[in-house]
Each structure stands twice: as structure tokens, then as C-alpha cells.
Write a protein that holds these residues in place. Structure first.
Motif, PDB file in Angstrom:
ATOM      1  N   ALA A 152       0.822  -1.213   0.000  1.00 44.20           N
ATOM      2  CA  ALA A 152       0.000   0.000   0.000  1.00 44.20           C
ATOM      3  C   ALA A 152       0.854   1.260   0.000  1.00 44.20           C
ATOM      4  CB  ALA A 152      -0.936  -0.006   1.209  1.00 44.20           C
ATOM      5  N   GLN A 155       2.125   1.568  -3.396  1.00 41.91           N
ATOM      6  CA  GLN A 155       0.984   1.455  -4.303  1.00 41.91           C
ATOM      7  C   GLN A 155       1.299   0.510  -5.464  1.00 41.91           C
ATOM      8  OE1 GLN A 155       0.099   5.817  -4.716  1.00 41.91           O
ATOM      9  NE2 GLN A 155      -1.899   5.183  -3.939  1.00 41.91           N
ATOM     10  N   TYR A 166      -0.276   1.053  -9.102  1.00 43.43           N
ATOM     11  CA  TYR A 166      -1.575   1.722  -9.190  1.00 43.43           C
ATOM     12  C   TYR A 166      -1.512   3.144  -8.625  1.00 43.43           C
ATOM     13  CZ  TYR A 166      -2.160  -0.043  -4.349  1.00 43.43           C
ATOM     14  OH  TYR A 166      -1.995  -0.333  -3.014  1.00 43.43           O
ATOM     15  N   ALA A 167      -0.280   3.688  -8.529  1.00 41.25           N
ATOM     16  CA  ALA A 167      -0.086   5.031  -7.962  1.00 41.25           C
ATOM     17  C   ALA A 167      -0.845   6.099  -8.743  1.00 41.25           C
ATOM     18  CB  ALA A 167       1.408   5.365  -7.921  1.00 41.25           C
ATOM     19  N   GLN A 178      -8.103   0.797  -0.306  1.00 38.97           N
ATOM     20  CA  GLN A 178      -6.998   0.394  -1.172  1.00 38.97           C
ATOM     21  C   GLN A 178      -7.160  -1.090  -1.541  1.00 38.97           C
ATOM     22  OE1 GLN A 178      -4.082   2.364  -2.185  1.00 38.97           O
ATOM     23  NE2 GLN A 178      -5.609   3.914  -1.654  1.00 38.97           N
TER      24      GLN A 178
END
Length: 200
Positions: A152, A155, A166-167, A178
Motif C-alpha cells: 500500500a 501502491q 496503481y499510484a 486500497q
């Protein structure tokens, strides 16, 4: 709703049911199309009303989104498999190849070929192909599967051996949270980074 591979046209036949598409909304990769925009073997979701005979139905919506789109990284003719975006794809006697793949087999595909694959994933994450088509111009790369190795802070997550950042992504369907390991996800991107990461 019924999810299955298109086995025949006339109307469309999915899971042994003939669905009339005369009044249906049909979407392929989020675009409205006519029935001619569908292909044999594609795994579609059909929502409609089953008739009393149990063998025919009226479709309200038909949707298709390829679970895997990208360049072929490797081909193993002996094992009847190929790899795209780190995802293993198995070909069998029920796999349909588009008419521009000749011969209609793995022999008609070369490493580097841009393809879209539709099929069913097994418990090991292998996608058994029901349709293999050339990637359409402008179509995003895509990979679908269970998220693992979720970081997380960075990301990032993995789908099989594919690393996904997935930033910069728009997150849909997560309810404001998330991604988590075990989530079934679809990641789309215009390209891979030089290191092979999918920039979703």
C-alpha cells in the motif's frame, strides 16, 4: 446473469441457451457495438429473461471485456501454452482463433504478437483460452486476476508474476479502500515501464 463462452451465432448461444439480442445493449470493452462486434469463444456476461421452454431467452445486456491483452512473451508448442504479461495461457481444442491468425493454432502466433485472450482461469491462475484475437488498435493492455504482494505504501501489487503500479490509477469498485491481497482485480494501462511494470 449468465457468464459463458459464445458457442454459436444466429442470436447468441451461451451455456446452451439461445439469447435473442434484438433489443439488447451490447458492450465490448466499454463501447456500444452491434452483435457483429462479438466473436465466437468470447466469454460474455448476459443479463436477460429466460423463456418458459428453458432453452431460449431474451437478452437485455451483453458485455465483454478481455481479461488479458498484451504482447506474447513466450510460446511452448509442446505444452500448448503461451505467456502474456506474465500470465500463462493454455490452448485446447475448444480455443477459437480469429480469422487473421493463420494457421488457427499456436503455430500462427509469434513472440511479440499483440493479442487479446478470453477464457476461464483455474485455481492456479492459468487462463484456458476460449478466444484469441489480435489486439485492436488503441486497445489498452489489461491483466485480470487475484492481487498478491500488495504494498500500500508503494501502491504496487502483483497479478501472478506481473507487477502493477496503481499510484496513478483510478480505483473503481473498492468502496474507497486500497486494494488488498486476494481481491480479484483488472488492471489496465497504455504501456509497460522499461522495467516491465504495468503502470495502471
Amino acid at each position: 446473469a449468465s457468464v459463458g463462452s459464445i458457442t454459436q451465432f444466429g442470436s447468441i448461444f451461451v451455456n446452451g441457451i439461445e439469447y435473442s439480442t434484438d433489443r439488447a445493449t451490447i458492450q465490448v470493452e466499454g463501447r456500444s457495438v452491434t452483435q457483429a462486434g462479438l466473436a465466437l469463444g468470447q466469454v460474455v456476461t448476459v443479463v436477460g429473461t429466460l423463456n418458459a421452454n428453458g432453452t431460449t431467452a431474451i437478452a437485455d445486456t451483453v458485455t465483454f471485456s478481455a481479461p488479458l491483452v498484451g504482447a506474447v512473451q513466450s510460446i511452448d508448442i509442446a505444452q500448448a501454452t503461451l505467456t502474456i504479461l506474465g500470465q500463462r495461457v493454455r490452448v485446447d481444442g475448444a480455443t477459437r482463433f480469429s480469422s487473421d491468425i493463420t494457421p488457427a493454432s499456436l503455430q500462427g502466433i509469434a513472440v511479440g504478437s499483440e493479442l487479446q485472450v478470453s477464457g476461464f482461469r483455474d485455481s492456479r491462475g492459468v487462463l484456458t483460452a476460449r478466444s484469441i484475437e489480435r489486439r485492436a488498435a488503441g486497445q489498452s493492455l489489461a491483466a485480470t486476476g487475484d492481487a498478491s504482494a500488495v504494498d500500500a505504501a508503494a501502491q504496487r501489487l502483483s497479478i501472478g508474476s506481473l507487477v502493477v503500479s496503481y499510484a496513478s490509477a483510478t480505483l473503481e469498485g473498492f468502496g474507497g479502500r486500497q486494494p488488498q491481497s486476494g481481491d480479484h482485480v483488472r488492471a489496465e494501462a497504455a504501456s509497460l515501464s522499461s522495467g516491465g511494470t504495468l503502470q495502471a
